[in-house]
Scaffold this active site. Structure first.
Site, mmCIF file in Angstrom:
data_model
loop_
_atom_site.group_PDB
_atom_site.id
_atom_site.type_symbol
_atom_site.label_atom_id
_atom_site.label_comp_id
_atom_site.label_asym_id
_atom_site.label_seq_id
_atom_site.Cartn_x
_atom_site.Cartn_y
_atom_site.Cartn_z
ATOM 1 N N HIS A 290 0.831 -1.208 0.000
ATOM 2 C CA HIS A 290 0.000 0.000 0.000
ATOM 3 C C HIS A 290 0.864 1.257 0.000
ATOM 4 O O HIS A 290 1.267 1.731 1.072
ATOM 5 C CB HIS A 290 -0.904 -0.013 1.241
ATOM 6 C CG HIS A 290 -1.785 -1.214 1.323
ATOM 7 N ND1 HIS A 290 -1.324 -2.435 1.759
ATOM 8 C CD2 HIS A 290 -3.095 -1.378 1.008
ATOM 9 C CE1 HIS A 290 -2.320 -3.309 1.718
ATOM 10 N NE2 HIS A 290 -3.406 -2.704 1.263
ATOM 11 N N HIS B 172 -4.110 3.273 -3.541
ATOM 12 C CA HIS B 172 -4.275 2.798 -2.157
ATOM 13 C C HIS B 172 -3.484 1.515 -1.909
ATOM 14 O O HIS B 172 -2.704 1.448 -0.961
ATOM 15 C CB HIS B 172 -5.759 2.557 -1.831
ATOM 16 C CG HIS B 172 -5.952 1.601 -0.700
ATOM 17 N ND1 HIS B 172 -6.020 2.001 0.614
ATOM 18 C CD2 HIS B 172 -6.051 0.234 -0.676
ATOM 19 C CE1 HIS B 172 -6.145 0.941 1.390
ATOM 20 N NE2 HIS B 172 -6.175 -0.143 0.637
ATOM 21 N N GLU C 234 -17.293 -3.906 24.735
ATOM 22 C CA GLU C 234 -16.484 -5.123 24.869
ATOM 23 C C GLU C 234 -15.262 -5.122 23.958
ATOM 24 O O GLU C 234 -14.157 -5.473 24.370
ATOM 25 C CB GLU C 234 -17.331 -6.375 24.600
ATOM 26 C CG GLU C 234 -18.372 -6.676 25.661
ATOM 27 C CD GLU C 234 -19.657 -5.874 25.472
ATOM 28 O OE1 GLU C 234 -19.775 -5.165 24.452
ATOM 29 O OE2 GLU C 234 -20.548 -5.951 26.350
ATOM 30 N N HIS D 190 -28.216 -15.206 25.300
ATOM 31 C CA HIS D 190 -27.290 -15.059 26.425
ATOM 32 C C HIS D 190 -26.610 -16.379 26.811
ATOM 33 O O HIS D 190 -25.862 -16.417 27.787
ATOM 34 C CB HIS D 190 -28.031 -14.488 27.645
ATOM 35 C CG HIS D 190 -28.266 -13.011 27.541
ATOM 36 N ND1 HIS D 190 -28.862 -12.435 26.439
ATOM 37 C CD2 HIS D 190 -27.970 -11.997 28.391
ATOM 38 C CE1 HIS D 190 -28.929 -11.125 26.630
ATOM 39 N NE2 HIS D 190 -28.400 -10.843 27.794
HETATM 40 C C1 LIG Z 1 -11.040 -4.445 10.031
HETATM 41 C C2 LIG Z 1 -10.517 -4.314 8.630
HETATM 42 N N1 LIG Z 1 -11.394 -4.346 7.600
HETATM 43 C C3 LIG Z 1 -10.946 -4.273 6.330
HETATM 44 C C4 LIG Z 1 -9.606 -4.174 6.066
HETATM 45 C C5 LIG Z 1 -9.112 -4.154 4.634
HETATM 46 N N2 LIG Z 1 -8.649 -2.779 4.298
HETATM 47 C C6 LIG Z 1 -7.361 -2.449 4.331
HETATM 48 S S1 LIG Z 1 -7.095 -0.829 3.998
HETATM 49 C C7 LIG Z 1 -8.748 -0.568 3.748
HETATM 50 C C8 LIG Z 1 -9.260 0.799 3.382
HETATM 51 C C9 LIG Z 1 -8.766 1.772 4.366
HETATM 52 O O1 LIG Z 1 -9.016 3.071 3.975
HETATM 53 P P1 LIG Z 1 -8.175 4.199 4.658
HETATM 54 O O2 LIG Z 1 -8.038 3.937 6.089
HETATM 55 O O3 LIG Z 1 -8.794 5.482 4.257
HETATM 56 O O4 LIG Z 1 -6.740 4.031 4.034
HETATM 57 P P2 LIG Z 1 -6.189 4.722 2.701
HETATM 58 O O5 LIG Z 1 -6.964 4.185 1.551
HETATM 59 O O6 LIG Z 1 -6.409 6.172 2.865
HETATM 60 O O7 LIG Z 1 -4.768 4.297 2.658
HETATM 61 C C10 LIG Z 1 -9.475 -1.736 3.945
HETATM 62 C C11 LIG Z 1 -10.939 -1.831 3.814
HETATM 63 C C12 LIG Z 1 -8.737 -4.151 7.165
HETATM 64 N N3 LIG Z 1 -7.426 -4.092 7.031
HETATM 65 N N4 LIG Z 1 -9.212 -4.192 8.418
#
Ligand SMILES: Cc1ncc(C[n+]2csc(CCOP(=O)(O)OP(=O)(O)O)c2C)c(N)n1
Ligand SMILES: [Mg+2]
Length: 667
Positions: free
Chosen positions: A33, A267, A416, A477
């Protein structure tokens, strides 16, 4: 002494070096990324160079600030910074990004790469963990009565993107951080308005600033691409006396890339050779070269590191002087907290404190917590608003509040998942935390428990109301599949004690012997204590032991927790009918698996073919002990709302029903 203009140029070049090292790493790995590191390099470099307190040669230096990359997908940003600022991450390591066994895995891994304070990747986990770290650092200083200027300058700096702030756990944790007035927490929100699917206008249009203001945070808005504004914002945040700060920085994802900046294309994919070359040219670097750290950038960063190390040495001198003046009690506390000291005879002391009456295991656990709190200073914890039910409150040890940071009881509120994440943060800042809720709501904590297991964080989960015997509250529960879930999670140890003495031994194991996360599965309902002769040979640490056995037994019953008592009675019924039976209590499959083959065979002799497991939960996983042809008595359905006694009979967990099932199966 450099003139300001020259320094400004070097800073700009250094920031671009971070951008390009990150982009090169992703390009070489053919995955990763680049967008986030390129967009947030201005903030990150400014923070690391001008504010963050650290010593790269002593990554665990006590006086350091914490840096948490909650947007863990931007790992190349962190690795580039670690490299430039003298940590044990070489250029070659950067070239090995995402390769097997490298120091630079896809997402930052605690305990694997020096300088990585927490494993991140699941979005927002880092942010919620950082809230726990901020609480842990405040608590540590307050309990020791440390003077102003020593620990109170310590900060937890977090970097989050849009994804982190969308995730629910960020809401839970940041709400509590505001309530707790954690002014040592400084969050940078990389507000680039891009996630994987495209613009945040697709799914995220809330006013983040208004949201955080409502939580009670200090909200600053800046151009996240401007080092001057960034430095001013961090300075302001550092001055804030009674609130955490969010710095909302407008940035451009993939900043520097002529054709991809500002788009979701950058990204999570390499720029490609052509675009990477164009980016290098645009940023004033040689397009033909990769992984370049210009000499003046290297010298600039080395100079900064030398200053940081000198500052760290100064802090050490102050710390030592303060330490030398501590009275004996405080000196002992400091030592116990730094080493997480646990008395060698903890188990004996806990057994001596077992109440001499039949109790629900949640109640005997509560009695043990009182003792553990007295004997182990590192133990802190709380519940997600269920302390009176979970019996987790440590009497006489105060509450952690904005007014009293020395309190050892946390009120996590009904949160939680954030509680799990925050306990990871508490563990990462030196405590042995525990957290409580109903077993069924451990589902809400699973992502945090998984991270605790990955990081090997020593902590205890107090999960009460551990079966259908919750009764009237009904199916929602009554836990069914949770034990199997935890047993199938690598690194988690599950203990389901059968009565008070087993509870004492389970707590002793969890605090003294365990090195990772431990789940305690405890009942709502009362359990009969085992007889003294069984207590005398009880050995929870071995995971399973023989409770009662006839010579030449033909039927082997393996039971856990609340089902041990009923199984013993069932054995009595079978014996009256002339059958020879052995009953084994198996509080922990994981601990039993760690024993020698001889021990395992002595408890569960393979010659015995008539094997039964009894546990009021999903039978998943028990086949390995009862084997082909054996009987698993459990609950492979959701429960229902009724008095526990009615359900006990309906689901077949009375002694009579267990005996009947065994006879029907084998006889
Ligand atoms: C809990 C979770 N859900 C989904 C992902 C997969 N994922 C990685 S980056 C991303 C998008 C994140 O967007 P942002 O935080 O705005 O990062 P940017 O594109 O700006 O680098 C997703 C959905 C993850 N790593 N963790
Ligand atoms: Mg984004």
């Amino acid at each position: 002494m450099k003139c300001k203009c020259a320094e400004k140029a070097t800073i700009k070049k250094s920031i671009n070096t971070v951008r390009l090292l990150s982009a090169d790493g992703v390009q070489k790995a053919k995955s990763g990324h680049p967008g986030m590191p390129m967009g947030s390099a201005d903030y990150a470099f400014t923070l690391w160079s001008k504010f963050l307190r650290f010593d790269p040669k002593r990554p665990a230096w006590l006086g350091r600030d914490r840096f948490v990359l909650s947007a863990g997908h931007g790992s190349m940003l962190l690795y580039s910074l670690l490299h430039l600022f003298g940590y044990d991450v070489s250029l070659d390591d950067l070239k090995q990004f995402r390769q097997l066994g490298s120091k630079t895995p896809g997402h930052p891994e605690y305990g694997h790469t020096t300088g990585v304070e927490v494993t991140t990747g699941p979005l927002a986990s880092g942010l919620a963990t950082a809230v726990g770290m901020a609480m842990g650092l405040k608590q540590f200083a307050a309990r020791l009565g440390a003077p102003a200027g020593l620990f109170d300058q310590q900060k937890v700096y977090v970097m989050s993107g849009d994804g982190c702030l969308m995730e629910g756990t960020s809401h839970e944790a940041c709400s509590l951080a505001g309530h707790q007035k954690l002014n040592n927490l400084i969050l940078f929100y990389d507000d680039n308005q891009i996630t994987i699917e495209g613009s945040t206008s697709l799914a995220f249009t809330e006013d983040v600033g208004a949201r955080f203001a409502a939580y009670g945070w200090n909200v600053l808005r800046i151009n996240g691409q401007c080092p001057k504004q960034i430095a001013a914002a961090i300075t302001l945040a550092n001055c804030c006396k009674d609130k955490p700060t969010i710095i909302i920085g407008k940035t451009t994802i993939g900043y520097g890339s002529p054709n991809l900046a500002g788009t979701s294309k950058i990204h999570g994919a390499p720029l490609g050779d052509e675009e990477l070359a164009a980016t290098k040219a645009a940023l004033g670097f040689d397009p033909a070269q990769s992984f370049v750290v210009p000499e003046d950038v290297r010298a600039y960063c080395d100079g900064i590191v030398a200053e940081k190390q000198a500052a760290a040495a100064e802090w050490d001198a102050e710390f030592e002087a303060w330490k030398a003046g501590l009275d004996a009690e405080k000196a002992a506390l400091l030592d116990a907290l730094l080493n997480r000291t646990v008395p060698a005879d903890l188990e004996a002391k806990l057994l001596a404190a077992v109440p001499e009456k039949d109790l629900a295991s949640r109640a005997s656990s509560g009695a043990m917590i009182q003792e553990v709190a007295k004997l182990v200073p590192s133990v802190v914890g709380g519940s997600a608003d269920l302390a009176p039910s979970n019996n987790t409150y440590m009497k006489g040890f105060g509450d952690f509040t904005p007014e009293d940071r020395a309190g050892r009881n946390f009120h996590f509120g009904v949160r939680e998942l954030a509680m799990g994440m925050m306990c990871n943060g508490l563990a990462l800042t030196g405590a042995i935390p525990f957290s409580g809720t109903f077993m069924v709501f451990s589902d809400y904590m699973k992502p945090a428990i998984r991270l605790a297991a990955i990081m090997g964080l020593h902590q205890v989960y107090v999960f009460t109301h551990d079966s259908y015997a919750v009764g009237e509250d009904g199916a929602t529960h009554e836990p069914i599949e949770q034990l199997a879930m935890f047993r199938s999670t690598p690194g988690v140890t599950v203990l389901r004690p059968a009565e008070s003495h087993e509870v004492a031994q389970a707590w002793a194991y969890a605090v003294k012997d365990a090195t990772g996360p431990v789940v305690l599965s405890l009942t709502r309902q009362s359990l009969a204590n085992l007889p003294a002769e069984v207590v005398a040979k009880m050995d929870v640490k071995k995971g399973a032991y023989v409770v009662s056995s006839d010579e030449d037994f033909e039927i082997l019953i393996i039971a856990t927790g609340s089902e041990v008592g009923a199984s013993l009675k069932a054995a009595g019924i079978l014996r009256q009918e002339g059958r020879k039976v052995r009953v084994v209590s198996m509080p922990s499959q994981e601990l039993f698996e760690k024993q020698s083959e001889e021990y395992k065979e002595s408890v569960l002799p393979s010659a015995c073919k008539k094997r039964v497991s009894v546990e009021a939960a999903a039978t998943y996983g028990w086949r390995k002990y009862v084997r082909c042809g054996g009987l698993t008595i459990g609950l492979d359905r959701f429960g229902e709302s009724a008095p526990a006694k009615v359900l006990e009979d309906k689901y077949g967990f009375t002694a009579e029903k267990i005996a009947e099932a065994i006879k029907a199966h084998f006889c």
